[in-house]
Design a protein around this motif. Structure first.
Motif, PDB file in Angstrom:
ATOM      1  N   GLY A 146     -38.464  27.200 -28.212  1.00  0.00           N
ATOM      2  CA  GLY A 146     -38.504  28.650 -28.302  1.00  0.00           C
ATOM      3  C   GLY A 146     -39.868  29.236 -28.000  1.00  0.00           C
ATOM      4  N   LEU A 147     -40.754  28.422 -27.438  1.00  0.00           N
ATOM      5  CA  LEU A 147     -42.106  28.897 -27.157  1.00  0.00           C
ATOM      6  C   LEU A 147     -42.169  29.781 -25.908  1.00  0.00           C
ATOM      7  CD1 LEU A 147     -44.056  25.672 -28.115  1.00  0.00           C
ATOM      8  CD2 LEU A 147     -44.085  27.848 -29.325  1.00  0.00           C
ATOM      9  N   TYR A 148     -41.113  29.805 -25.130  1.00  0.00           N
ATOM     10  CA  TYR A 148     -41.068  30.705 -23.984  1.00  0.00           C
ATOM     11  C   TYR A 148     -40.497  32.074 -24.358  1.00  0.00           C
ATOM     12  CZ  TYR A 148     -42.353  27.245 -20.428  1.00  0.00           C
ATOM     13  OH  TYR A 148     -43.031  26.338 -19.653  1.00  0.00           O
ATOM     14  N   ASP A 149     -40.189  32.272 -25.629  1.00  0.00           N
ATOM     15  CA  ASP A 149     -39.675  33.556 -26.100  1.00  0.00           C
ATOM     16  C   ASP A 149     -40.805  34.587 -26.066  1.00  0.00           C
ATOM     17  OD1 ASP A 149     -38.745  35.759 -27.477  1.00  0.00           O
ATOM     18  OD2 ASP A 149     -37.916  34.607 -29.152  1.00  0.00           O
ATOM     19  N   LYS A 150     -40.782  35.472 -25.088  1.00  0.00           N
ATOM     20  CA  LYS A 150     -41.865  36.452 -24.871  1.00  0.00           C
ATOM     21  C   LYS A 150     -41.963  37.473 -26.004  1.00  0.00           C
ATOM     22  CE  LYS A 150     -42.906  35.046 -20.651  1.00  0.00           C
ATOM     23  NZ  LYS A 150     -43.858  34.014 -20.536  1.00  0.00           N
ATOM     24  N   ASN A 151     -40.926  37.567 -26.847  1.00  0.00           N
ATOM     25  CA  ASN A 151     -40.967  38.477 -27.985  1.00  0.00           C
ATOM     26  C   ASN A 151     -41.694  37.867 -29.182  1.00  0.00           C
ATOM     27  OD1 ASN A 151     -39.465  40.545 -26.712  1.00  0.00           O
ATOM     28  ND2 ASN A 151     -37.590  39.390 -27.111  1.00  0.00           N
ATOM     29  N   ARG A 152     -41.887  36.550 -29.171  1.00  0.00           N
ATOM     30  CA  ARG A 152     -42.533  35.875 -30.299  1.00  0.00           C
ATOM     31  C   ARG A 152     -43.853  35.212 -29.947  1.00  0.00           C
ATOM     32  NH1 ARG A 152     -39.013  31.721 -32.793  1.00  0.00           N
ATOM     33  NH2 ARG A 152     -40.551  31.847 -34.441  1.00  0.00           N
ATOM     34  N   TRP A 153     -44.031  34.824 -28.681  1.00  0.00           N
ATOM     35  CA  TRP A 153     -45.211  34.048 -28.285  1.00  0.00           C
ATOM     36  C   TRP A 153     -45.808  34.576 -26.992  1.00  0.00           C
ATOM     37  CZ3 TRP A 153     -46.772  30.382 -31.676  1.00  0.00           C
ATOM     38  CH2 TRP A 153     -45.829  29.900 -32.584  1.00  0.00           C
ATOM     39  N   ILE A 154     -47.122  34.581 -26.914  1.00  0.00           N
ATOM     40  CA  ILE A 154     -47.789  34.775 -25.634  1.00  0.00           C
ATOM     41  C   ILE A 154     -48.425  33.435 -25.286  1.00  0.00           C
ATOM     42  CG2 ILE A 154     -48.184  37.251 -25.846  1.00  0.00           C
ATOM     43  CD1 ILE A 154     -51.051  36.644 -26.710  1.00  0.00           C
ATOM     44  N   SER A 155     -48.530  33.172 -24.017  1.00  0.00           N
ATOM     45  CA  SER A 155     -49.057  31.859 -23.627  1.00  0.00           C
ATOM     46  C   SER A 155     -50.016  32.000 -22.460  1.00  0.00           C
ATOM     47  CB  SER A 155     -47.917  30.920 -23.255  1.00  0.00           C
ATOM     48  OG  SER A 155     -47.246  31.380 -22.104  1.00  0.00           O
ATOM     49  N   GLU A 156     -50.852  31.012 -22.348  1.00  0.00           N
ATOM     50  CA  GLU A 156     -51.749  30.912 -21.202  1.00  0.00           C
ATOM     51  C   GLU A 156     -51.947  29.436 -20.899  1.00  0.00           C
ATOM     52  OE1 GLU A 156     -56.295  31.042 -22.427  1.00  0.00           O
ATOM     53  OE2 GLU A 156     -55.228  32.694 -23.394  1.00  0.00           O
ATOM     54  N   GLY A 157     -51.996  29.112 -19.637  1.00  0.00           N
ATOM     55  CA  GLY A 157     -52.241  27.740 -19.236  1.00  0.00           C
ATOM     56  C   GLY A 157     -53.718  27.426 -19.294  1.00  0.00           C
ATOM     57  N   LYS A 158     -54.018  26.214 -19.641  1.00  0.00           N
ATOM     58  CA  LYS A 158     -55.415  25.777 -19.659  1.00  0.00           C
ATOM     59  C   LYS A 158     -55.428  24.392 -19.020  1.00  0.00           C
ATOM     60  CE  LYS A 158     -59.467  25.349 -22.428  1.00  0.00           C
ATOM     61  NZ  LYS A 158     -60.159  25.614 -23.642  1.00  0.00           N
ATOM     62  N   GLY A 159     -55.670  24.373 -17.752  1.00  0.00           N
ATOM     63  CA  GLY A 159     -55.590  23.102 -17.045  1.00  0.00           C
ATOM     64  C   GLY A 159     -54.143  22.739 -16.773  1.00  0.00           C
ATOM     65  N   THR A 160     -53.940  21.536 -16.289  1.00  0.00           N
ATOM     66  CA  THR A 160     -52.590  21.117 -15.918  1.00  0.00           C
ATOM     67  C   THR A 160     -51.804  20.524 -17.070  1.00  0.00           C
ATOM     68  OG1 THR A 160     -53.451  18.974 -15.243  1.00  0.00           O
ATOM     69  CG2 THR A 160     -53.255  20.659 -13.534  1.00  0.00           C
ATOM     70  N   ASN A 161     -52.478  20.126 -18.154  1.00  0.00           N
ATOM     71  CA  ASN A 161     -51.792  19.432 -19.233  1.00  0.00           C
ATOM     72  C   ASN A 161     -51.793  20.175 -20.554  1.00  0.00           C
ATOM     73  OD1 ASN A 161     -51.116  17.184 -17.678  1.00  0.00           O
ATOM     74  ND2 ASN A 161     -53.127  16.293 -17.997  1.00  0.00           N
ATOM     75  N   GLU A 162     -52.238  21.430 -20.590  1.00  0.00           N
ATOM     76  CA  GLU A 162     -52.318  22.131 -21.860  1.00  0.00           C
ATOM     77  C   GLU A 162     -51.884  23.583 -21.705  1.00  0.00           C
ATOM     78  OE1 GLU A 162     -55.504  21.981 -25.269  1.00  0.00           O
ATOM     79  OE2 GLU A 162     -56.239  23.286 -23.694  1.00  0.00           O
ATOM     80  N   ILE A 163     -51.118  24.037 -22.695  1.00  0.00           N
ATOM     81  CA  ILE A 163     -50.723  25.438 -22.769  1.00  0.00           C
ATOM     82  C   ILE A 163     -51.076  25.938 -24.172  1.00  0.00           C
ATOM     83  CG2 ILE A 163     -48.825  27.097 -22.598  1.00  0.00           C
ATOM     84  CD1 ILE A 163     -47.352  25.053 -20.886  1.00  0.00           C
ATOM     85  N   ILE A 164     -51.685  27.108 -24.237  1.00  0.00           N
ATOM     86  CA  ILE A 164     -52.068  27.702 -25.504  1.00  0.00           C
ATOM     87  C   ILE A 164     -51.050  28.789 -25.845  1.00  0.00           C
ATOM     88  CG2 ILE A 164     -53.843  29.031 -26.726  1.00  0.00           C
ATOM     89  CD1 ILE A 164     -55.875  27.811 -24.724  1.00  0.00           C
ATOM     90  N   PHE A 165     -50.536  28.743 -27.067  1.00  0.00           N
ATOM     91  CA  PHE A 165     -49.573  29.725 -27.533  1.00  0.00           C
ATOM     92  C   PHE A 165     -50.164  30.463 -28.725  1.00  0.00           C
ATOM     93  CE2 PHE A 165     -47.009  26.584 -25.421  1.00  0.00           C
ATOM     94  CZ  PHE A 165     -46.124  27.344 -24.695  1.00  0.00           C
ATOM     95  N   LYS A 166     -49.959  31.776 -28.729  1.00  0.00           N
ATOM     96  CA  LYS A 166     -50.360  32.604 -29.865  1.00  0.00           C
ATOM     97  C   LYS A 166     -49.147  33.408 -30.276  1.00  0.00           C
ATOM     98  CE  LYS A 166     -55.155  32.791 -28.530  1.00  0.00           C
ATOM     99  NZ  LYS A 166     -56.293  33.584 -28.155  1.00  0.00           N
ATOM    100  N   ARG A 167     -48.914  33.439 -31.568  1.00  0.00           N
ATOM    101  CA  ARG A 167     -47.745  34.147 -32.090  1.00  0.00           C
ATOM    102  C   ARG A 167     -48.005  35.648 -32.051  1.00  0.00           C
ATOM    103  NH1 ARG A 167     -44.500  32.477 -37.481  1.00  0.00           N
ATOM    104  NH2 ARG A 167     -42.784  33.898 -37.171  1.00  0.00           N
ATOM    105  N   ILE A 168     -46.993  36.383 -31.666  1.00  0.00           N
ATOM    106  CA  ILE A 168     -47.065  37.842 -31.663  1.00  0.00           C
ATOM    107  C   ILE A 168     -46.650  38.311 -33.049  1.00  0.00           C
ATOM    108  CG2 ILE A 168     -46.116  39.958 -30.678  1.00  0.00           C
ATOM    109  CD1 ILE A 168     -45.556  38.318 -28.122  1.00  0.00           C
ATOM    110  N   CYS A 169     -47.397  39.220 -33.618  1.00  0.00           N
ATOM    111  CA  CYS A 169     -47.085  39.733 -34.970  1.00  0.00           C
ATOM    112  C   CYS A 169     -45.751  40.407 -35.015  1.00  0.00           C
ATOM    113  CB  CYS A 169     -48.160  40.699 -35.433  1.00  0.00           C
ATOM    114  SG  CYS A 169     -49.775  39.945 -35.517  1.00  0.00           S
TER     115      CYS A 169
END
Length: 169
Positions: A146-169
Motif C-alpha cells: 500500500g506504499l503506492y497509495d498517493k493519499n497516504r504516502w509520498i515517495s521519492e527515489g534515491k538511487g536505483t535500490n532505495e525509495i523513501i516514503f513519508k506518511r501524509i498526515c
C-alpha cells in the motif's frame, strides 16, 4: 535527597525529576549501545536492559532512544522481534530505514507489524537487499504494502535500490 530503600511498587529512579532521568537514560543507553560513528544503530541485538525495569522507565527511555537516533532494521528474526516487542510503540521511531530482502517471504510480517502504526514523522526507506532483485518484485511488494497509495504516502527515489516514503498526515 535521600531516596530510601526500594519497595516492591517503588523504583527510586522515578523520584528524580524527568529531565535528570532523561539524562540518565541517555547515558545508560550510550554505555550499553555505544556511540555510532555513522549516526544510526542497527537493531540487531536484544532490547536494552533499561527497557525491562518498569513500564514507566521503558516508556521514558524509549522516547530518549527512539526519537533521538536513526535506526536500521534488517529482515531477520531479531529485527522482527524488535517490531513485535515494541508493538504500538513503533510509532515513536523518528528515523527508520527498513532493509527488506524481497527474496524472502518474511517481508509481509514486517509490514503487518510496522505500517499500521507508523508516525507521520517517520521517514521510511525501503532498500532492496540484493541489487540483482528484479524491479517487478520490488514494485509488487510496494503495491501489496500500500506504499503506492498517493493519499497516504509520498515517495521519492534515491538511487536505483532505495525509495523513501513519508506518511501524509
Amino acid at each position: 535527597m535521600a531516596l530510601g530503600p526500594p519497595t516492591p511498587n517503588h523504583t527510586p529512579l522515578l523520584s528524580v525529576p524527568l529531565e535528570i532521568r532523561d539524562a540518565i537514560y541517555e547515558r545508560v543507553l550510550e554505555a550499553e549501545w555505544g556511540y555510532s560513528s555513522q549516526d544510526f544503530f542497527v537493531l540487531d541485538r536484544p532490547l536494552p536492559a533499561l527497557f525491562r525495569i518498569s513500564k514507566q522507565i521503558r516508556s521514558e527511555a524509549l522516547d530518549v532512544f527512539l526519537l533521538k537516533n536513526h535506526f536500521h532494521i534488517y529482515t531477520s528474526s531479531i529485527g522482527l522481534k524488535w517490531l513485535n516487542i515494541l508493538g504500538r510503540d513503533v510509532n515513536r521511531f523518528r528515523f527508520l530505514i527498513l532493509f527488506i530482502d524481497l527474496n524472502l517471504e518474511a517481508w509481509n510480517k514486517y509490514l503487518k507489524a510496522l505500517l499500521p502504526v507508523v508516525s507521520q514523522y517517520l521517514e521510511l526507506r525501503i532498500r532492496k537487499a540484493a541489487a540483482s532483485l528484479p524491479n517487478a518484485r520490488l514494485d509488487s511488494f510496494l503495491q501489496t504494502a500500500g506504499l503506492y497509495d498517493k493519499n497516504r504516502w509520498i515517495s521519492e527515489g534515491k538511487g536505483t535500490n532505495e525509495i523513501i516514503f513519508k506518511r501524509i498526515c
